[in-house]
Design a protein around this motif. Structure first.
Motif, short mmCIF file in Angstrom:
data_model
loop_
_atom_site.label_atom_id
_atom_site.label_comp_id
_atom_site.label_asym_id
_atom_site.label_seq_id
_atom_site.Cartn_x
_atom_site.Cartn_y
_atom_site.Cartn_z
N SER A 137 -1.42 7.37 39.10
CA SER A 137 -2.22 6.21 39.50
C SER A 137 -3.71 6.49 39.32
O SER A 137 -4.20 7.55 39.69
N VAL A 138 -4.41 5.51 38.75
CA VAL A 138 -5.87 5.59 38.64
C VAL A 138 -6.51 4.83 39.80
O VAL A 138 -7.37 5.32 40.50
N ASP A 139 -6.06 3.58 40.01
CA ASP A 139 -6.47 2.78 41.15
C ASP A 139 -5.39 1.73 41.40
O ASP A 139 -4.31 1.80 40.81
N THR A 140 -5.66 0.77 42.28
CA THR A 140 -4.63 -0.21 42.65
C THR A 140 -4.20 -1.10 41.49
O THR A 140 -3.13 -1.70 41.55
N GLN A 141 -5.00 -1.18 40.43
CA GLN A 141 -4.68 -2.06 39.31
C GLN A 141 -4.37 -1.31 38.02
O GLN A 141 -3.96 -1.94 37.05
N THR A 142 -4.59 -0.01 38.02
CA THR A 142 -4.50 0.74 36.76
C THR A 142 -3.61 1.97 36.90
O THR A 142 -3.72 2.72 37.87
N GLU A 143 -2.74 2.14 35.92
CA GLU A 143 -1.90 3.32 35.80
C GLU A 143 -2.28 4.05 34.51
O GLU A 143 -2.77 3.42 33.56
N ARG A 188 -4.10 4.18 29.37
CA ARG A 188 -4.12 3.38 30.59
C ARG A 188 -3.47 2.02 30.38
O ARG A 188 -3.53 1.46 29.28
N GLU A 207 -2.25 -1.78 32.73
CA GLU A 207 -2.44 -2.58 33.94
C GLU A 207 -1.15 -2.69 34.75
O GLU A 207 -0.07 -2.87 34.20
N ASP A 212 0.10 -2.80 43.00
CA ASP A 212 -0.22 -1.38 43.05
C ASP A 212 1.00 -0.48 43.22
O ASP A 212 0.98 0.67 42.82
#
Length: 462
Positions: free
Chosen positions: A399-405, A424, A426, A430
């Protein structure tokens, strides 16, 4: 009760004490001689003294009412849970309309039909709640009016979409394909045929395509998976499958004859993995796949890998001696064994105590159902959110953030080489528990917080 009290008072009074009717208001004292010559006195008080019988009746009625109220509260709580789920679905209708597929026309019409189905289910729930509470308050009438208004809006939108927006959608899809072609040319894109590995590996992942909430229409079914058979039998090339639940227990698998039937919830067949007094083939985790009409999954007890043949309705399980139950993926518990399929066959990933929790990749012999070869990676399994295989290459995500893997790590079993990358993509939401590549259509399938999501992938030129 009061009769007994007065009798006690009579017995306790001194011998010279006399009790008369005047002592008891308008009460009555009766005297008689008993069987053995003893005096027997009965005292009766009027209702105005103390209505003990009424108090007792009131207490009994109060207890009964208390029980009934608790039952109604329980019913209301249950209905409230369903109401909250459906309210959440209704609040998401706008987002779902915006995420309609740019595919065949029938999917546009289909999405509106799904909206109608959910509105009818919502109306039925409100009716049930109204009946249970035996109420006809303005709040319920307001809900019914709102549901009818939403149904009219859906009808209007569908008419507007059919007459105007479909043309725009087609033109937009053409423009999108042109932009993708420009991107492909810039990236030296390979248009590898399905089943072919004549490419240079994964280049990028497209935008998430959100089909709908799971077939159970249950927002609480956070755990599960869905997709296509990775090696379909002749005649079942379009078969899809799904399973969802509130936790990581695996109790059944449901099949649909094609994608259209899946999102219309028209079940082809459901296979139970547990039948009392006959067999218990239940599993755990969110790491299963379907290959040649066979479900591969993590067996619940004894811990190991299992396969359930949906043609013969038989199951088989094998223990991987080194596999540990202590190491799961970052997003979800019990994903100790993760199955994957690609163009070269069937795979399983796990971690061992000897590897100190680092990910181990194993190739499964599909005939013997044994792990015939393993590769040791340098990545700690609990820091990974999921993995999948393409053409013998392992891809690991985080996980990068709640919207990005991000796909951050690969292990190429063809060259025995590992590398760190950054691809990356979307996320629709999350939290997701299932991610697998399907070589039969070159798509990534994700079960994302209860929703069906898939991704198209692009490959590098060889």
């Amino acid at each position: 009760m009061m009769d007994l009290l007065l009798l006690v008072l009579l017995l306790a009074a001194p011998a010279h004490t006399w009790l008369s009717l005047e002592d008891w208001g308008s009460g009555r004292v009766d005297g008689s001689v008993g069987e053995f010559g003893q005096c027997v006195c009965s005292v009766f008080l009027p209702d105005t003294s103390f209505p003990a019988d009424r108090v007792e009746h009131m207490q009994t009625s109060s207890n009964q009412l208390s029980v009934e109220i608790k039952l109604h509260i329980s019913k209301v709580s249950s209905l409230k849970v369903q109401l909250v789920i459906l309210l959440g679905q209704l609040s998401n209708l706008t987002a779902r309309v915006e995420n309609l597929e740019s595919g065949p026309d029938k999917f546009i019409k289909l999405e509106f039909e799904l909206l109608r189905i959910e509105l009818r289910e919502f109306e039925a729930l409100v009716t049930q709640l109204k009946t249970s509470l035996n109420s006809s308050s303005p709040a319920f009438e307001s809900l019914f009016i709102e549901i009818r208004n939403m149904s009219l809006i859906v009808d209007q939108l569908e008419s507007y979409d059919r007459s105007n927006l479909e043309v725009i959608r087609i033109e937009f899809a053409k423009l999108q394909r042109k932009l993708e072609k420009c991107q492909d040319d810039k990236d030296d894109y390979s248009n590898a045929q399905i089943g072919s590995c004549k490419h240079g590996g994964l280049l990028r992942i497209g935008k998430p395509v959100v089909s709908q909430l799971n077939a159970d229409l249950n927002g609480g079914f956070k755990y599960g998976g869905w997709g296509k058979d990775s090696k379909p039998l002749p005649g079942s090339e379009n078969m899809h499958w799904y399973y969802g639940y509130t936790d990581t227990l695996v109790t059944k698998i449901t099949r649909y004859s094609d994608y259209y039937k899946l999102i219309m919830r028209q079940v082809f067949k459901t296979h139970e993995l547990y039948v009392r007094y006959q067999y218990d083939w239940q599993g755990t985790g969110n790491n299963y796949i379907v290959r040649e009409n066979t479900l591969y999954y993590q067996f619940r007890s004894t811990f190991g890998m299992a396969k359930f043949n949906m043609t013969s309705l038989t199951a088989q399980n094998k223990v991987i001696p080194q596999a540990s139950t202590r190491f799961s993926y970052h997003y979800s518990a019990n994903q100790n064994l993760d199955f994957a399929a690609d163009e070269s066959g069937l795979w399983v990933t796990y971690a061992t105590e000897e590897s100190n929790g680092n990910l181990v990749l194993g190739k499964i012999n599909e005939e013997t159902f044994e792990v015939e070869k393993v590769w040791q990676t340098s990545e700690y399994k609990q820091s990974i959110t999921n993995t999948f295989m393409i053409c013998g290459v392992l891809y690991a995500t985080r996980s990068v953030d709640t919207q990005t893997e991000e796909i951050f790590y690969t292990y190429d079993t063809n060259k025995n080489e590992e590398s760190h990358v950054s691809i990356r993509f979307e996320k629709f939401q999350d939290f997701y528990v299932y991610l697998d590549y399907n070589p039969a259509d070159q798509k990534l399938y994700m079960y994302n917080n209860g929703y069906y999501v898939y991704y198209n992938v692009k490959f590098k030129a060889a």
